[in-house]
Design a protein around this motif. Structure first.
Motif, PDB file in Angstrom:
ATOM      1  N   SER A  19       0.832  -1.204   0.000  1.00 29.20           N
ATOM      2  CA  SER A  19       0.000   0.000   0.000  1.00 29.20           C
ATOM      3  C   SER A  19       0.862   1.248   0.000  1.00 29.20           C
ATOM      4  CB  SER A  19      -0.907   0.016   1.242  1.00 29.20           C
ATOM      5  OG  SER A  19      -0.124   0.124   2.428  1.00 29.20           O
ATOM      6  N   PHE A  20       0.212   2.373  -0.252  1.00 23.58           N
ATOM      7  CA  PHE A  20       0.827   3.667   0.018  1.00 23.58           C
ATOM      8  C   PHE A  20      -0.254   4.592   0.563  1.00 23.58           C
ATOM      9  CE2 PHE A  20      -0.549   4.016  -4.429  1.00 23.58           C
ATOM     10  CZ  PHE A  20      -1.192   5.255  -4.453  1.00 23.58           C
ATOM     11  N   SER A  21       0.169   5.522   1.406  1.00 19.18           N
ATOM     12  CA  SER A  21      -0.770   6.477   1.998  1.00 19.18           C
ATOM     13  C   SER A  21      -0.147   7.852   1.981  1.00 19.18           C
ATOM     14  CB  SER A  21      -1.144   6.076   3.424  1.00 19.18           C
ATOM     15  OG  SER A  21       0.002   6.038   4.254  1.00 19.18           O
ATOM     16  N   VAL A  22      -0.953   8.851   1.635  1.00 20.61           N
ATOM     17  CA  VAL A  22      -0.501  10.226   1.536  1.00 20.61           C
ATOM     18  C   VAL A  22      -0.821  10.967   2.818  1.00 20.61           C
ATOM     19  CG1 VAL A  22      -0.780  12.407   0.295  1.00 20.61           C
ATOM     20  CG2 VAL A  22      -0.793  10.242  -0.969  1.00 20.61           C
ATOM     21  N   ALA A  26       1.918  16.580   6.252  1.00 14.89           N
ATOM     22  CA  ALA A  26       3.377  16.497   6.359  1.00 14.89           C
ATOM     23  C   ALA A  26       4.051  16.531   4.990  1.00 14.89           C
ATOM     24  CB  ALA A  26       3.776  15.225   7.093  1.00 14.89           C
ATOM     25  N   SER A  27       3.255  16.637   3.925  1.00 12.71           N
ATOM     26  CA  SER A  27       3.776  16.595   2.567  1.00 12.71           C
ATOM     27  C   SER A  27       4.643  15.352   2.363  1.00 12.71           C
ATOM     28  CB  SER A  27       4.587  17.862   2.250  1.00 12.71           C
ATOM     29  OG  SER A  27       4.788  17.999   0.862  1.00 12.71           O
ATOM     30  N   ALA A  28       4.079  14.201   2.722  1.00  9.28           N
ATOM     31  CA  ALA A  28       4.847  12.955   2.701  1.00  9.28           C
ATOM     32  C   ALA A  28       3.967  11.794   2.248  1.00  9.28           C
ATOM     33  CB  ALA A  28       5.428  12.664   4.075  1.00  9.28           C
ATOM     34  N   VAL A  29       4.625  10.732   1.806  1.00  9.28           N
ATOM     35  CA  VAL A  29       3.942   9.503   1.408  1.00  9.28           C
ATOM     36  C   VAL A  29       4.646   8.330   2.070  1.00  9.28           C
ATOM     37  CG1 VAL A  29       3.169   8.063  -0.511  1.00  9.28           C
ATOM     38  CG2 VAL A  29       3.354  10.539  -0.824  1.00  9.28           C
ATOM     39  N   ASP A  30       3.867   7.423   2.648  1.00 13.50           N
ATOM     40  CA  ASP A  30       4.398   6.200   3.239  1.00 13.50           C
ATOM     41  C   ASP A  30       4.080   5.019   2.330  1.00 13.50           C
ATOM     42  OD1 ASP A  30       5.402   7.385   5.604  1.00 13.50           O
ATOM     43  OD2 ASP A  30       3.397   7.401   6.465  1.00 13.50           O
ATOM     44  N   PHE A  31       5.088   4.195   2.060  1.00 13.09           N
ATOM     45  CA  PHE A  31       4.946   3.002   1.237  1.00 13.09           C
ATOM     46  C   PHE A  31       5.221   1.784   2.115  1.00 13.09           C
ATOM     47  CE2 PHE A  31       6.237   6.480  -1.491  1.00 13.09           C
ATOM     48  CZ  PHE A  31       5.423   6.352  -2.601  1.00 13.09           C
ATOM     49  N   THR A  32       4.368   0.768   2.039  1.00 11.62           N
ATOM     50  CA  THR A  32       4.540  -0.417   2.874  1.00 11.62           C
ATOM     51  C   THR A  32       4.759  -1.658   2.009  1.00 11.62           C
ATOM     52  OG1 THR A  32       2.152  -0.841   3.009  1.00 11.62           O
ATOM     53  CG2 THR A  32       3.129   0.556   4.708  1.00 11.62           C
ATOM     54  N   PHE A  33       5.604  -2.544   2.504  1.00  8.78           N
ATOM     55  CA  PHE A  33       6.020  -3.742   1.777  1.00  8.78           C
ATOM     56  C   PHE A  33       6.117  -4.912   2.751  1.00  8.78           C
ATOM     57  CE2 PHE A  33       8.218   0.062   0.232  1.00  8.78           C
ATOM     58  CZ  PHE A  33       7.828   0.112  -1.104  1.00  8.78           C
ATOM     59  N   THR A  34       6.033  -6.138   2.203  1.00  8.30           N
ATOM     60  CA  THR A  34       6.172  -7.334   3.036  1.00  8.30           C
ATOM     61  C   THR A  34       6.945  -8.413   2.294  1.00  8.30           C
ATOM     62  OG1 THR A  34       4.035  -6.914   4.115  1.00  8.30           O
ATOM     63  CG2 THR A  34       4.946  -9.123   4.335  1.00  8.30           C
ATOM     64  N   LEU A  35       7.910  -9.002   2.963  1.00  3.17           N
ATOM     65  CA  LEU A  35       8.532 -10.240   2.512  1.00  3.17           C
ATOM     66  C   LEU A  35       7.716 -11.399   3.075  1.00  3.17           C
ATOM     67  CD1 LEU A  35      12.380  -9.657   2.886  1.00  3.17           C
ATOM     68  CD2 LEU A  35      11.224 -10.451   0.813  1.00  3.17           C
ATOM     69  N   VAL A  36       7.212 -12.260   2.184  1.00  3.75           N
ATOM     70  CA  VAL A  36       6.274 -13.321   2.564  1.00  3.75           C
ATOM     71  C   VAL A  36       7.010 -14.658   2.591  1.00  3.75           C
ATOM     72  CG1 VAL A  36       4.105 -14.455   1.982  1.00  3.75           C
ATOM     73  CG2 VAL A  36       4.420 -12.027   1.449  1.00  3.75           C
ATOM     74  N   PRO A  45       6.719 -13.177   8.436  1.00  2.00           N
ATOM     75  CA  PRO A  45       6.741 -12.087   7.457  1.00  2.00           C
ATOM     76  C   PRO A  45       7.602 -10.934   7.960  1.00  2.00           C
ATOM     77  CG  PRO A  45       4.497 -12.871   7.806  1.00  2.00           C
ATOM     78  CD  PRO A  45       5.347 -13.512   8.863  1.00  2.00           C
ATOM     79  N   SER A  46       8.296 -10.299   7.048  1.00  3.70           N
ATOM     80  CA  SER A  46       9.092  -9.119   7.371  1.00  3.70           C
ATOM     81  C   SER A  46       8.451  -7.920   6.685  1.00  3.70           C
ATOM     82  CB  SER A  46      10.542  -9.291   6.890  1.00  3.70           C
ATOM     83  OG  SER A  46      11.191 -10.334   7.585  1.00  3.70           O
ATOM     84  N   SER A  47       8.015  -6.940   7.472  1.00  4.57           N
ATOM     85  CA  SER A  47       7.306  -5.788   6.938  1.00  4.57           C
ATOM     86  C   SER A  47       8.173  -4.540   7.020  1.00  4.57           C
ATOM     87  CB  SER A  47       5.999  -5.565   7.694  1.00  4.57           C
ATOM     88  OG  SER A  47       5.139  -6.692   7.556  1.00  4.57           O
ATOM     89  N   PHE A  48       7.957  -3.645   6.066  1.00  2.00           N
ATOM     90  CA  PHE A  48       8.754  -2.417   5.975  1.00  2.00           C
ATOM     91  C   PHE A  48       7.844  -1.245   5.611  1.00  2.00           C
ATOM     92  CE2 PHE A  48      10.963  -6.089   4.198  1.00  2.00           C
ATOM     93  CZ  PHE A  48      12.103  -6.175   4.985  1.00  2.00           C
ATOM     94  N   THR A  49       8.211  -0.077   6.111  1.00  2.00           N
ATOM     95  CA  THR A  49       7.552   1.167   5.707  1.00  2.00           C
ATOM     96  C   THR A  49       8.618   2.193   5.377  1.00  2.00           C
ATOM     97  OG1 THR A  49       5.615   0.755   7.109  1.00  2.00           O
ATOM     98  CG2 THR A  49       5.994   3.022   6.400  1.00  2.00           C
ATOM     99  N   GLU A  50       8.534   2.741   4.184  1.00  2.00           N
ATOM    100  CA  GLU A  50       9.456   3.786   3.762  1.00  2.00           C
ATOM    101  C   GLU A  50       8.679   5.082   3.580  1.00  2.00           C
ATOM    102  OE1 GLU A  50      12.181   4.872  -0.141  1.00  2.00           O
ATOM    103  OE2 GLU A  50      12.402   2.904   0.809  1.00  2.00           O
ATOM    104  N   ARG A  51       9.279   6.199   4.011  1.00  2.00           N
ATOM    105  CA  ARG A  51       8.623   7.503   3.870  1.00  2.00           C
ATOM    106  C   ARG A  51       9.410   8.383   2.904  1.00  2.00           C
ATOM    107  NH1 ARG A  51       5.542  11.756   7.724  1.00  2.00           N
ATOM    108  NH2 ARG A  51       3.978  10.140   7.360  1.00  2.00           N
ATOM    109  N   ILE A  52       8.685   8.983   1.968  1.00  2.00           N
ATOM    110  CA  ILE A  52       9.243   9.996   1.078  1.00  2.00           C
ATOM    111  C   ILE A  52       8.616  11.332   1.457  1.00  2.00           C
ATOM    112  CG2 ILE A  52       9.594  10.774  -1.280  1.00  2.00           C
ATOM    113  CD1 ILE A  52      10.955   8.125  -0.706  1.00  2.00           C
ATOM    114  N   GLY A  53       9.452  12.291   1.829  1.00  2.00           N
ATOM    115  CA  GLY A  53       8.983  13.624   2.172  1.00  2.00           C
ATOM    116  C   GLY A  53       9.269  14.582   1.022  1.00  2.00           C
TER     117      GLY A  53
END
Length: 465
Positions: A19-22, A26-36, A45-53
């Motif tokens: 997913s991604f959420s705006v 904060a003028s930012a977007v969070d992207f979420t990922f999972t290793l299954v 599962p290994s989950s990650f969230t990356e933020r782009i500002g």
């Protein structure tokens, strides 16, 4: 996420872009990922969230999030490669809505060729054959229109701190375009170069999930990813958020040459800077946004050697630029050249035909041709006894021509490195006029709007920068 023990890459069967959420406030977007994990594997599962500002518009102008959202499914899919490589499973699933078929096709090539160096250096048996599955609702096909009007003349030009982006920015300025400079996670070098240009400068931040570094420590696979593709898409989202025009890159033709060939397959450290990648990514961007001409490299027809000659026409940036990979680290950058690494060696070599010894030594801080211990490194740039290094360096032919010119120049022919290379390859003294001409001729490039073609022409017009 914390790891309780060693990480086993083979325990994972798929990677998912969830997913991604705006966050507009904060003028930012969070992207979420999972290793299954694979079915039956003893792994979680290994989950990650990356933020782009992103930079918000100045003076109370409303940011155009509707335009920026078009590119976010593709941006997230490509950012996910940083986490995917921890296990490099056989399936990459895109579970978000809005990815066009062309975006999925670019992702497939980025997995195979953008991660080719990673596969080679990580000891994998071959290039990755990853299946891309799109389980989200794909983007609906849309008719494309040319980018035009006021936005067309307002380019966003990423700057990296070196000579190439300087030539792009100055050429756009000469063409009368309203240039905005841009960097992701800018360090002191990038800021110094942007300040020397004296043009507007906006920035974005990329914050990797710390969980990735924990996995790397615990045994995850690690290595090179196509950062240029990632930064290009961040720039695209930033440009659309601010209502700016095309993202104008500074990727040269030389980037297409593979670093080496592995079992018949090219492995190119600079794949995401290549013409192939540019054309694929431009097509994906057009499909995502409906705009044609929103992404291209101004310097695509030119070799590194030709660009070096153009950079030599201006002294404005002599005290600002740095193209040293030891200075550019994920954690930051020191504002100077190391004078030893392969990138420093290539830049010194490429600029040597166009500058006096005093000026070039003043830029780099040391006379690299005077250090005999660097002879082997220079030799590898020419392809003597070894393939060229896994760095952003020019073609072996370019380095050969530059060294040949140095060997025939009173400015450099008595230098220790130049004399050592002539001993290894005496033909350097003869030169190769045909090869020299080919390196200064136009090469294949993506078509660009006419005002940008004019800017390209300025690079060869003799107009001093």
């Amino acid at each position: 996420m914390s790891t309780a023990g060693p990480f086993d890459p083979s325990a994972y069967g798929a990677f998912r872009f969830d997913s991604f959420s705006v966050d507009e406030s904060a003028s930012a977007v969070d992207f979420t990922f999972t290793l299954v994990p694979r079915e039956g594997a003893d792994a979680s599962p290994s989950s990650f969230t990356e933020r782009i500002g992103f930079s918000a518009p100045a003076d109370g102008v409303t940011p155009d999030w509707a335009a920026a959202r078009d590119i976010l499914p593709l941006l997230g899919a490509v950012l996910g490669l940083s986490y995917y490589k921890a296990a490099a499973p056989p399936v990459y699933e895109v579970a978000v809505d809005g990815l066009a078929a062309e975006g999925a096709a670019f992702l497939e090539q980025a997995l195979r060729h953008g991660l080719a160096e990673f596969a080679y250096r990580a000891g994998l048996p071959a290039l990755l054959e990853t299946a891309v599955t799109v389980t989200g609702v794909p983007a609906a096909p849309r008719a494309s229109v040319d980018l035009k009007g006021e936005r067309l003349a307002r380019p966003l030009a990423p700057v990296g701190g070196g000579k190439d982006s300087v030539v792009t920015v100055e050429s756009l300025r000469l063409a009368g375009l309203d240039v905005t400079q841009f960097s992701v996670n800018p360090n002191a070098i990038m800021r110094r170069v942007a300040e020397a240009a004296g043009l507007p400068f906006v920035t974005a931040t990329r914050t990797l999930d710390p969980a990735l570094f924990e996995l790397n420590t615990a045994g995850a696979l690690n290595g090179h990813v196509p950062v240029t593709a990632m930064n290009s898409l961040i720039a695209l989202a930033q440009a659309r958020l601010l209502g700016l025009g095309p993202v104008v890159m500074s990727n040269e033709n030389s980037a297409a040459e593979p670093t080496l060939v592995w079992d018949g397959e090219p492995v190119n450290h600079q794949w995401s800077k290549s013409l192939e990648a540019e054309q694929l990514l431009a097509g994906a961007i057009e499909a995502q946004t409906g705009e044609r001409g929103a992404y291209f490299s101004l310097l695509r027809p030119f070799t590194e050697l030709r660009i070096a000659g153009k950079f030599a026409r201006t002294e404005r940036y002599d005290d600002a630029i740095v193209s040293c990979n030891r200075a550019f680290r994920l954690s930051g950058a020191e504002p100077g050249w190391c004078g030893e690494c392969a990138k420093c060696q290539f830049v010194f070599l490429a600029l040597s035909p166009f500058m006096s010894r005093d000026r070039l030594v003043g830029i780099i801080g040391t006379d690299m041709f005077a250090k005999p211990e660097l002879a082997d490194g220079f030799a590898s740039l020419l392809g003597l006894d070894a393939h060229k290094p896994f760095e952003c360096v020019g073609e072996e032919a370019e380095s050969t021509v530059a060294m040949s010119l140095a060997a025939r120049s009173p400015e450099w022919w008595d230098s220790a490195v130049v004399k050592a290379l002539v001993e290894r390859a005496p033909e350097l003294l003869d030169g190769d006029p045909a090869m020299e001409r080919s390196l200064f001729a136009d090469r294949a490039a993506t078509p660009v709007p006419s005002i940008y073609a004019e800017a390209r022409d300025l690079l060869d017009s003799g107009v001093p920068l």
